[in-house]
Design a protein around this motif. Structure first.
Motif, PDB file in Angstrom:
ATOM      1  N   ALA A 119       5.242 -31.413   7.002  1.00 11.73           N
ATOM      2  CA  ALA A 119       5.969 -30.685   8.441  1.00 11.73           C
ATOM      3  C   ALA A 119       5.696 -29.190   8.073  1.00 11.73           C
ATOM      4  N   GLU A 120       5.610 -28.387   8.996  1.00  9.57           N
ATOM      5  CA  GLU A 120       5.561 -26.848   8.761  1.00  9.57           C
ATOM      6  C   GLU A 120       6.697 -26.307   9.314  1.00  9.57           C
ATOM      7  N   TYR A 121       7.337 -25.241   8.654  1.00  6.50           N
ATOM      8  CA  TYR A 121       8.468 -24.370   8.969  1.00  6.50           C
ATOM      9  C   TYR A 121       8.397 -22.819   8.532  1.00  6.50           C
ATOM     10  N   SER A 122       9.282 -22.320   9.354  1.00 12.03           N
ATOM     11  CA  SER A 122       9.438 -20.852   8.990  1.00 12.03           C
ATOM     12  C   SER A 122      10.486 -20.692   7.927  1.00 12.03           C
TER      13      SER A 122
ATOM     14  N   PHE B  44       9.772 -29.982  -5.398  1.00 11.64           N
ATOM     15  CA  PHE B  44      11.128 -29.633  -5.105  1.00 11.64           C
ATOM     16  C   PHE B  44      12.048 -30.653  -4.422  1.00 11.64           C
ATOM     17  N   PHE B  45      13.244 -30.435  -4.791  1.00 13.28           N
ATOM     18  CA  PHE B  45      14.113 -31.107  -4.307  1.00 13.28           C
ATOM     19  C   PHE B  45      14.560 -30.664  -2.938  1.00 13.28           C
ATOM     20  N   LEU B  46      14.610 -31.532  -1.903  1.00  9.47           N
ATOM     21  CA  LEU B  46      14.849 -31.227  -0.533  1.00  9.47           C
ATOM     22  C   LEU B  46      16.001 -31.890  -0.180  1.00  9.47           C
ATOM     23  N   ILE B  47      17.209 -30.590   0.172  1.00  8.80           N
ATOM     24  CA  ILE B  47      18.585 -31.102   0.363  1.00  8.80           C
ATOM     25  C   ILE B  47      18.870 -31.231   1.980  1.00  8.80           C
ATOM     26  N   ALA B  48      19.367 -31.975   2.421  1.00  6.10           N
ATOM     27  CA  ALA B  48      19.970 -31.876   3.799  1.00  6.10           C
ATOM     28  C   ALA B  48      21.204 -31.519   3.962  1.00  6.10           C
ATOM     29  N   ALA B  49      21.769 -30.470   4.486  1.00  6.69           N
ATOM     30  CA  ALA B  49      22.872 -30.178   4.851  1.00  6.69           C
ATOM     31  C   ALA B  49      23.643 -29.721   6.062  1.00  6.69           C
ATOM     32  N   LYS B  50      24.587 -30.138   6.156  1.00  6.05           N
ATOM     33  CA  LYS B  50      25.399 -29.868   7.809  1.00  6.05           C
ATOM     34  C   LYS B  50      25.565 -28.552   8.065  1.00  6.05           C
ATOM     35  N   GLN B  51      25.469 -28.283   9.231  1.00  4.64           N
ATOM     36  CA  GLN B  51      26.043 -26.769   9.648  1.00  4.64           C
ATOM     37  C   GLN B  51      26.802 -26.673  10.748  1.00  4.64           C
ATOM     38  N   ASN B  52      27.500 -25.645  10.753  1.00  5.54           N
ATOM     39  CA  ASN B  52      28.571 -25.460  12.108  1.00  5.54           C
ATOM     40  C   ASN B  52      28.306 -25.753  13.408  1.00  5.54           C
ATOM     41  N   LYS B  53      27.257 -25.436  13.751  1.00  2.62           N
ATOM     42  CA  LYS B  53      26.838 -25.633  15.269  1.00  2.62           C
ATOM     43  C   LYS B  53      26.004 -26.985  15.672  1.00  2.62           C
ATOM     44  N   SER B  54      25.777 -27.761  14.652  1.00  2.00           N
ATOM     45  CA  SER B  54      25.149 -28.903  15.165  1.00  2.00           C
ATOM     46  C   SER B  54      26.052 -30.140  14.410  1.00  2.00           C
ATOM     47  N   LEU B  55      25.523 -31.411  14.876  1.00  2.00           N
ATOM     48  CA  LEU B  55      26.201 -32.658  14.436  1.00  2.00           C
ATOM     49  C   LEU B  55      24.885 -33.534  14.132  1.00  2.00           C
ATOM     50  N   ASN B  56      24.261 -33.244  13.231  1.00  2.12           N
ATOM     51  CA  ASN B  56      22.813 -34.261  12.948  1.00  2.12           C
ATOM     52  C   ASN B  56      21.793 -33.537  13.924  1.00  2.12           C
ATOM     53  N   SER B  57      21.372 -34.313  14.965  1.00  2.48           N
ATOM     54  CA  SER B  57      20.527 -33.823  16.057  1.00  2.48           C
ATOM     55  C   SER B  57      21.081 -33.377  17.137  1.00  2.48           C
ATOM     56  N   GLN B  58      22.538 -33.597  17.173  1.00  2.83           N
ATOM     57  CA  GLN B  58      23.117 -32.969  18.516  1.00  2.83           C
ATOM     58  C   GLN B  58      23.601 -31.485  18.602  1.00  2.83           C
ATOM     59  N   PHE B  59      23.587 -30.944  19.715  1.00  2.23           N
ATOM     60  CA  PHE B  59      23.648 -29.722  20.156  1.00  2.23           C
ATOM     61  C   PHE B  59      22.931 -28.543  19.498  1.00  2.23           C
ATOM     62  N   VAL B  60      23.227 -27.546  18.768  1.00  2.40           N
ATOM     63  CA  VAL B  60      22.277 -26.639  18.479  1.00  2.40           C
ATOM     64  C   VAL B  60      21.698 -26.538  17.117  1.00  2.40           C
ATOM     65  N   THR B  61      20.517 -27.032  16.940  1.00  2.76           N
ATOM     66  CA  THR B  61      19.849 -27.199  15.610  1.00  2.76           C
ATOM     67  C   THR B  61      19.144 -25.996  15.070  1.00  2.76           C
ATOM     68  N   ASP B  62      19.184 -25.793  13.708  1.00  2.00           N
ATOM     69  CA  ASP B  62      18.618 -24.796  12.914  1.00  2.00           C
ATOM     70  C   ASP B  62      17.459 -25.357  12.357  1.00  2.00           C
ATOM     71  N   ASP B  63      16.117 -24.952  12.462  1.00  2.00           N
ATOM     72  CA  ASP B  63      14.909 -25.435  12.160  1.00  2.00           C
ATOM     73  C   ASP B  63      14.229 -24.749  11.037  1.00  2.00           C
ATOM     74  N   TYR B  64      14.904 -23.622  10.627  1.00  2.00           N
ATOM     75  CA  TYR B  64      14.549 -22.836   9.394  1.00  2.00           C
ATOM     76  C   TYR B  64      14.674 -23.682   7.929  1.00  2.00           C
ATOM     77  N   LEU B  65      13.450 -23.408   7.081  1.00  2.00           N
ATOM     78  CA  LEU B  65      13.637 -24.046   5.677  1.00  2.00           C
ATOM     79  C   LEU B  65      14.025 -22.944   4.981  1.00  2.00           C
ATOM     80  N   TYR B  66      15.292 -23.241   4.371  1.00  2.00           N
ATOM     81  CA  TYR B  66      15.736 -22.262   3.480  1.00  2.00           C
ATOM     82  C   TYR B  66      15.334 -22.551   2.125  1.00  2.00           C
ATOM     83  N   VAL B  67      14.813 -21.381   1.447  1.00  2.00           N
ATOM     84  CA  VAL B  67      13.969 -21.364   0.230  1.00  2.00           C
ATOM     85  C   VAL B  67      14.613 -20.353  -0.755  1.00  2.00           C
ATOM     86  N   PRO B  68      14.598 -20.598  -2.239  1.00  2.00           N
ATOM     87  CA  PRO B  68      15.247 -19.678  -3.263  1.00  2.00           C
ATOM     88  C   PRO B  68      14.520 -18.678  -3.304  1.00  2.00           C
TER      89      PRO B  68
END
Length: 581
Positions: free
Chosen positions: A529-532, A485-509
């Motif tokens: 690496a393992e993810y929920s 699979f291609f593994l995409i890294a995308a930004k999210q509203n509550k974090s700025l890279n590893s700063q602030f509130v991170t989301d550690d879910y793996l989003y899957v189709p």
């Protein structure tokens, strides 16, 4: 109310009104900020910060921490000392520390984890990378969001998108897709090929701006001959798009004022500079440069035209593949390499070899936890600084608004070290800052802006040696189709890279049939690496997504960098997925 400017790594460079109680509000009078702030600033005071220096896990006074730092710098050879700076704060005064380390004959990490491959491509085509601001985009009729999600990364662009025909080119269905006239759900790594395909079809449909091509470009014929030799089927297959989608895109933009907003995801590959050159070529064929409401916008060079007060000569180490294991002392400022650097296993191995790791920053993270010496920095409100934005032309003053006993500023730390080691001292902060402002600014309607933007970007000239737009004539890409699979890294509203509130879910189709919270393991030749999981209907069937800053994501990314720009190439790989039993 007193005014300052947001220092964070973001297009918007918000102007902030600060109350007596130190509450942060958007400056309603600022043309970009327009009275509202993002999540990070609205919650700025709630994020825990480092309040005391510590050495080997024990709290120490600031004077003792500086003495320990000076001692370590004396004990370890300058040739075995590495200065590594992140981009947690983009104020110009953050670069002052380079002055000491250059004078000390240390090695400086140079390059980018973010955008410099694309920047290199833009500069090859245009000679300089200038911003396409919201005030410019508001006059467009059609806006193409190419790998860019303003809802998350550039929220102050959103008012300028209202009423526009939107075209989204992205492997992910971003929020704005619901308002778009067309979404091309492109294959990751296919952006270069889509751009070249569009160039081919623009010529076939006779949509070129012949006057622009004749008067303002250098080598169009060579470019067209080059791309005409690439089989159309190869371009379609590598982008995984169809001619109906491309035909609809061309229909939507024909005869319109078009702004193309490009994000950093398109260039996270070895040939990232060529991707931006190809997208720029598409814009040039349409004659989009130097016209109202038109253009191609990327993360611009915010310092273009300004004096660079901390430009130094020093030995350099390529930042994305920095070999930490070569150094006895590593000084890390405003960065988190143990989370954000590619190929975590190599970073850990190298840092574990260092005899002294110094972390200088605001917040605890994976790197500060491993550091021998931790020195807290002052917040942006407790020191003097200046912000030059990479998303618009406005210059943001950042005056010292509060006195704080917590931390030390970059300027004071540098001045202390220069004095301790007998090097020439710095000029005053005021003189440095005012010198930068005076070098390339003008006041317009009560605001300071860069002189570069008195005219429309590229209205009068490009900044190449020829003064013209220069098309690409070749690129290098071994487009290998690996399994996985291609593994995409995308930004999210509550974090700025590893700063602030991170989301550690793996989003899957959804096609994988996985349930929310199921555990899976991702693996490739770089690590595992393992993810929920979190099932999502926004992804292509061949894509997985982690938000930038997700824990352990870089155990899976390659120890390599771009052909141009010394930039990390996080997406130059695939991953395998298996359920964890």
């Amino acid at each position: 109310m007193r005014l300052t400017t947001c220092p964070l790594d973001c297009f918007d460079g918000c102007s902030i009104a600060v109350t007596k109680e130190l509450k942060l509000k958007g400056n309603k009078d600022h043309p970009i900020t327009q009275g509202y702030l993002c999540h990070h600033l609205n919650h700025f005071h709630t994020f825990e910060r480092i309040e005391e220096p510590r050495y080997l896990g024990q709290s120490v006074k600031m004077e003792e921490a500086l003495a320990i730092l000076s001692e370590k710098l004396r004990v370890h050879e300058p040739s075995k000392t590495l200065f590594f700076k992140g981009s947690g704060n983009l104020g110009i005064m953050q670069g002052v520390t380079k002055r000491f380390f250059a004078d000390h004959k240390a090695t400086l990490a140079s390059g980018s984890l973010c955008d410099e491959a694309g920047d290199a491509g833009v500069c090859e085509s245009r000679g300089a990378n200038l911003a396409l601001s919201p005030l410019h985009v508001k006059d467009a009729e059609v806006v193409i969001l190419w790998g860019r999600n303003p809802t998350v990364t550039n929220s102050h662009m959103l008012p300028s998108l209202k009423g526009k025909t939107l075209i989204v080119i992205d492997p992910v269905k971003i929020d704005l897709t619901s308002n778009a006239a067309l979404h091309i759900q492109i294959k990751p790594k296919g952006d270069l090929y889509l751009a070249l395909l569009l160039c081919r079809l623009v010529a076939m449909e006779e949509m070129e701006d012949q006057t622009f091509l004749k008067e303002r470009t250098l080598n169009y014929k060579d470019f067209f001959d080059f791309i005409s030799g690439i089989p159309m089927r190869k371009l379609l297959d590598n982008a995984q798009v169809n001619l109906d989608e491309i035909g609809e895109l061309l229909r939507l933009i024909k005869g319109k004022k078009v702004s193309i907003l490009v994000g950093i995801g398109v260039q996270k590959y070895s040939f990232g500079h060529s991707v931006l050159r190809a997208i720029d070529a598409f814009g040039a064929m349409l004659g989009l440069f130097g016209k109202i409401g038109c253009g191609v916008g990327y993360l611009s060079n915010s310092g273009f035209g300004f004096d660079a007060p901390f430009k130094v000569e020093a030995k350099k180490e390529p930042l994305p593949i920095a070999n930490f294991g070569k150094y006895d002392l590593i000084f890390i400022q405003g960065g988190n390499p143990l989370s954000q650097m590619p190929c975590t296993s190599k970073v850990v191995e190298g840092i574990d070899k260092a005899k002294c790791v110094v972390y200088f920053g605001l917040h605890e993270n994976e790197t500060s936890a491993k550091a021998h010496l931790v020195i807290p920095a002052k917040t942006f409100m407790a020191k003097e600084d200046l912000k030059l934005s990479y998303g618009h032309s406005f210059i943001g003053r950042m005056p010292k608004l509060v006195e704080s006993k917590v931390g030390i500023s970059e300027y004071d730390l540098t001045q202390t070290l220069l004095k301790t080691f007998g090097f020439n001292p710095l000029e005053s902060e005021e003189r440095i800052i005012e010198g930068v402002i005076a070098s390339n600014s003008v006041e317009k309607e009560g605001f300071l802006i860069s002189k570069t933007y008195i005219d429309l970007p590229y209205e009068k000239t490009f900044y190449t040696k020829s003064g013209k737009f220069e098309f690409l004539e070749e690129f290098e890409d071994d487009f290998m189709e690996e399994e996985g699979f291609f593994l995409i890294a995308a930004k999210q509203n509550k974090s700025l890279n590893s700063q602030f509130v991170t989301d550690d879910y793996l989003y899957v189709p959804l096609c994988l049939g996985l349930e929310q919270e199921e555990r899976v393991r991702l693996s490739n030749c770089y690590g595992s690496a393992e993810y929920s999981v979190m099932p999502s209907d926004k992804l292509r069937d061949d894509c997985l997504l982690l938000h930038s800053g997700a824990k352990n994501a870089n155990r899976l990314t390659p120890h390599a960098m771009s052909q141009e720009g010394n930039c990390a190439i996080y997406q130059e790989m695939k991953v395998k997925l298996e359920k964890v039993k």
